[in-house]
Design a protein around this motif. Sequence first.
Motif, PDB file in Angstrom:
ATOM      1  N   ARG A   1      10.215   0.395  -0.907  1.00  0.00           N
ATOM      2  CA  ARG A   1       9.262   1.485  -1.121  1.00  0.00           C
ATOM      3  C   ARG A   1       7.951   1.195  -0.404  1.00  0.00           C
ATOM      4  O   ARG A   1       7.383   2.076   0.243  1.00  0.00           O
ATOM      5  N   ALA A   2       7.452  -0.035  -0.540  1.00  0.00           N
ATOM      6  CA  ALA A   2       6.187  -0.409   0.112  1.00  0.00           C
ATOM      7  C   ALA A   2       6.319  -0.302   1.631  1.00  0.00           C
ATOM      8  O   ALA A   2       5.424   0.218   2.306  1.00  0.00           O
ATOM      9  N   ARG A   3       7.432  -0.780   2.163  1.00  0.00           N
ATOM     10  CA  ARG A   3       7.666  -0.707   3.603  1.00  0.00           C
ATOM     11  C   ARG A   3       7.721   0.749   4.069  1.00  0.00           C
ATOM     12  O   ARG A   3       7.092   1.124   5.061  1.00  0.00           O
ATOM     13  N   ALA A   4       8.465   1.581   3.346  1.00  0.00           N
ATOM     14  CA  ALA A   4       8.612   2.985   3.734  1.00  0.00           C
ATOM     15  C   ALA A   4       7.276   3.727   3.653  1.00  0.00           C
ATOM     16  O   ALA A   4       6.950   4.523   4.540  1.00  0.00           O
ATOM     17  N   ARG A   5       6.481   3.471   2.607  1.00  0.00           N
ATOM     18  CA  ARG A   5       5.160   4.107   2.508  1.00  0.00           C
ATOM     19  C   ARG A   5       4.284   3.723   3.701  1.00  0.00           C
ATOM     20  O   ARG A   5       3.579   4.553   4.269  1.00  0.00           O
ATOM     21  N   ALA A   6       4.324   2.439   4.082  1.00  0.00           N
ATOM     22  CA  ALA A   6       3.528   1.973   5.221  1.00  0.00           C
ATOM     23  C   ALA A   6       4.019   2.593   6.527  1.00  0.00           C
ATOM     24  O   ALA A   6       3.209   2.933   7.396  1.00  0.00           O
ATOM     25  N   LEU A   7       5.321   2.741   6.683  1.00  0.00           N
ATOM     26  CA  LEU A   7       5.865   3.380   7.885  1.00  0.00           C
ATOM     27  C   LEU A   7       5.438   4.841   7.978  1.00  0.00           C
ATOM     28  O   LEU A   7       5.079   5.327   9.061  1.00  0.00           O
ATOM     29  N   VAL A   8       5.472   5.540   6.849  1.00  0.00           N
ATOM     30  CA  VAL A   8       5.040   6.953   6.828  1.00  0.00           C
ATOM     31  C   VAL A   8       3.572   7.048   7.227  1.00  0.00           C
ATOM     32  O   VAL A   8       3.184   7.861   8.059  1.00  0.00           O
ATOM     33  N   ALA A   9       2.736   6.180   6.661  1.00  0.00           N
ATOM     34  CA  ALA A   9       1.302   6.173   7.003  1.00  0.00           C
ATOM     35  C   ALA A   9       1.087   5.846   8.483  1.00  0.00           C
ATOM     36  O   ALA A   9       0.254   6.474   9.137  1.00  0.00           O
ATOM     37  N   ALA A  10       1.837   4.893   9.006  1.00  0.00           N
ATOM     38  CA  ALA A  10       1.705   4.527  10.410  1.00  0.00           C
ATOM     39  C   ALA A  10       2.132   5.695  11.314  1.00  0.00           C
ATOM     40  O   ALA A  10       1.476   5.981  12.317  1.00  0.00           O
ATOM     41  N   ALA A  11       3.219   6.357  10.963  1.00  0.00           N
ATOM     42  CA  ALA A  11       3.686   7.494  11.758  1.00  0.00           C
ATOM     43  C   ALA A  11       2.651   8.610  11.749  1.00  0.00           C
ATOM     44  O   ALA A  11       2.401   9.247  12.782  1.00  0.00           O
ATOM     45  N   ARG A  12       2.021   8.849  10.621  1.00  0.00           N
ATOM     46  CA  ARG A  12       0.976   9.884  10.535  1.00  0.00           C
ATOM     47  C   ARG A  12      -0.225   9.508  11.378  1.00  0.00           C
ATOM     48  O   ARG A  12      -0.908  10.360  11.921  1.00  0.00           O
ATOM     49  N   HIS A  13      -0.507   8.212  11.463  1.00  0.00           N
ATOM     50  CA  HIS A  13      -1.647   7.732  12.258  1.00  0.00           C
ATOM     51  C   HIS A  13      -1.481   8.101  13.726  1.00  0.00           C
ATOM     52  O   HIS A  13      -2.445   8.431  14.413  1.00  0.00           O
ATOM     53  N   ALA A  14      -0.248   8.061  14.196  1.00  0.00           N
ATOM     54  CA  ALA A  14       0.024   8.295  15.618  1.00  0.00           C
ATOM     55  C   ALA A  14       0.275   9.765  15.956  1.00  0.00           C
ATOM     56  O   ALA A  14       0.075  10.170  17.084  1.00  0.00           O
ATOM     57  N   HIS A  15       0.750  10.508  14.992  1.00  0.00           N
ATOM     58  CA  HIS A  15       1.172  11.890  15.297  1.00  0.00           C
ATOM     59  C   HIS A  15       0.227  12.917  14.757  1.00  0.00           C
ATOM     60  O   HIS A  15      -0.563  13.013  14.094  1.00  0.00           O
TER      61      HIS A  15
ATOM     62  N   PRO B   1       4.324  -0.215  17.705  1.00  0.00           N
ATOM     63  CA  PRO B   1       3.226   0.746  17.841  1.00  0.00           C
ATOM     64  C   PRO B   1       3.537   1.971  16.986  1.00  0.00           C
ATOM     65  O   PRO B   1       4.697   2.393  16.896  1.00  0.00           O
ATOM     66  N   PRO B   2       2.533   2.552  16.348  1.00  0.00           N
ATOM     67  CA  PRO B   2       2.801   3.692  15.461  1.00  0.00           C
ATOM     68  C   PRO B   2       3.438   4.881  16.173  1.00  0.00           C
ATOM     69  O   PRO B   2       4.227   5.607  15.566  1.00  0.00           O
ATOM     70  N   GLU B   3       3.154   5.054  17.459  1.00  0.00           N
ATOM     71  CA  GLU B   3       3.746   6.190  18.177  1.00  0.00           C
ATOM     72  C   GLU B   3       5.253   6.036  18.377  1.00  0.00           C
ATOM     73  O   GLU B   3       5.942   7.001  18.699  1.00  0.00           O
ATOM     74  N   SER B   4       5.790   4.833  18.162  1.00  0.00           N
ATOM     75  CA  SER B   4       7.234   4.626  18.296  1.00  0.00           C
ATOM     76  C   SER B   4       7.981   4.889  16.985  1.00  0.00           C
ATOM     77  O   SER B   4       9.210   4.830  16.952  1.00  0.00           O
ATOM     78  N   ILE B   5       7.257   5.192  15.920  1.00  0.00           N
ATOM     79  CA  ILE B   5       7.872   5.430  14.611  1.00  0.00           C
ATOM     80  C   ILE B   5       8.187   6.910  14.475  1.00  0.00           C
ATOM     81  O   ILE B   5       7.317   7.767  14.669  1.00  0.00           O
ATOM     82  N   ASP B   6       9.426   7.230  14.153  1.00  0.00           N
ATOM     83  CA  ASP B   6       9.861   8.613  13.949  1.00  0.00           C
ATOM     84  C   ASP B   6       9.413   9.056  12.553  1.00  0.00           C
ATOM     85  O   ASP B   6       9.884   8.497  11.559  1.00  0.00           O
ATOM     86  N   PRO B   7       8.513  10.034  12.450  1.00  0.00           N
ATOM     87  CA  PRO B   7       8.031  10.468  11.136  1.00  0.00           C
ATOM     88  C   PRO B   7       9.143  10.941  10.202  1.00  0.00           C
ATOM     89  O   PRO B   7       9.110  10.658   9.000  1.00  0.00           O
ATOM     90  N   ALA B   8      10.136  11.643  10.730  1.00  0.00           N
ATOM     91  CA  ALA B   8      11.232  12.141   9.895  1.00  0.00           C
ATOM     92  C   ALA B   8      12.055  10.990   9.331  1.00  0.00           C
ATOM     93  O   ALA B   8      12.441  11.004   8.151  1.00  0.00           O
ATOM     94  N   GLU B   9      12.323   9.976  10.154  1.00  0.00           N
ATOM     95  CA  GLU B   9      13.064   8.801   9.667  1.00  0.00           C
ATOM     96  C   GLU B   9      12.270   8.045   8.615  1.00  0.00           C
ATOM     97  O   GLU B   9      12.827   7.570   7.625  1.00  0.00           O
ATOM     98  N   ALA B  10      10.972   7.925   8.814  1.00  0.00           N
ATOM     99  CA  ALA B  10      10.124   7.234   7.843  1.00  0.00           C
ATOM    100  C   ALA B  10      10.109   7.986   6.517  1.00  0.00           C
ATOM    101  O   ALA B  10      10.223   7.370   5.446  1.00  0.00           O
ATOM    102  N   GLU B  11       9.976   9.296   6.566  1.00  0.00           N
ATOM    103  CA  GLU B  11       9.992  10.113   5.345  1.00  0.00           C
ATOM    104  C   GLU B  11      11.340   9.997   4.625  1.00  0.00           C
ATOM    105  O   GLU B  11      11.397   9.887   3.404  1.00  0.00           O
ATOM    106  N   ALA B  12      12.431  10.004   5.385  1.00  0.00           N
ATOM    107  CA  ALA B  12      13.763   9.875   4.784  1.00  0.00           C
ATOM    108  C   ALA B  12      13.930   8.513   4.112  1.00  0.00           C
ATOM    109  O   ALA B  12      14.500   8.416   3.011  1.00  0.00           O
TER     110      ALA B  12
END
Length: 134
Positions: free
Chosen positions: A120-134, A86-97
């Motif tokens: 890179r593709a995975r990290a970009r998607a994680l950042v987008a997912a984290a933004r979706h939740a936060h 779930p996107p709310e379980s993704i730490d935005p700071a970790e995704a950005e790093a």
Amino acid sequence: MPGTFRCTLVTPESQVLDEEVTHVTVPAWDGQIGFLPGRAPLLAKLGYGMMRMDLAQGGRRFFYIGGGFAQMKDDRLTVLTEEAQPPESIDPAEAEAALKEAQARVAGNEQEAKVRDRDRARARALVAAARHAH
């Protein structure tokens, strides 16, 4: 229930969900693809991004999906993926790093370039997912 179909989301570790849904959108390797009841059979390679499910009882659920395959057959969608969260379980700071690290990485050969591009593709998607939740 008319106008619905079954959606199952599975990772190597567990079955994440098994729900009755009215619509699902997944990140295919080459863009988004949507599923509705009565869809013709399809097997699709997945990329990295958000999976959206419109639930039969109302509401929506979202999951970050990390590659895999989706198969639609006989009003049953099965999504097999390496990671689903779930996107709310993704730490935005970790995704950005992770994104900064992947963008800074220099590839010495073709194989390293493929791994870097995937990361890179995975990290970009994680950042987008984290933004979706936060």
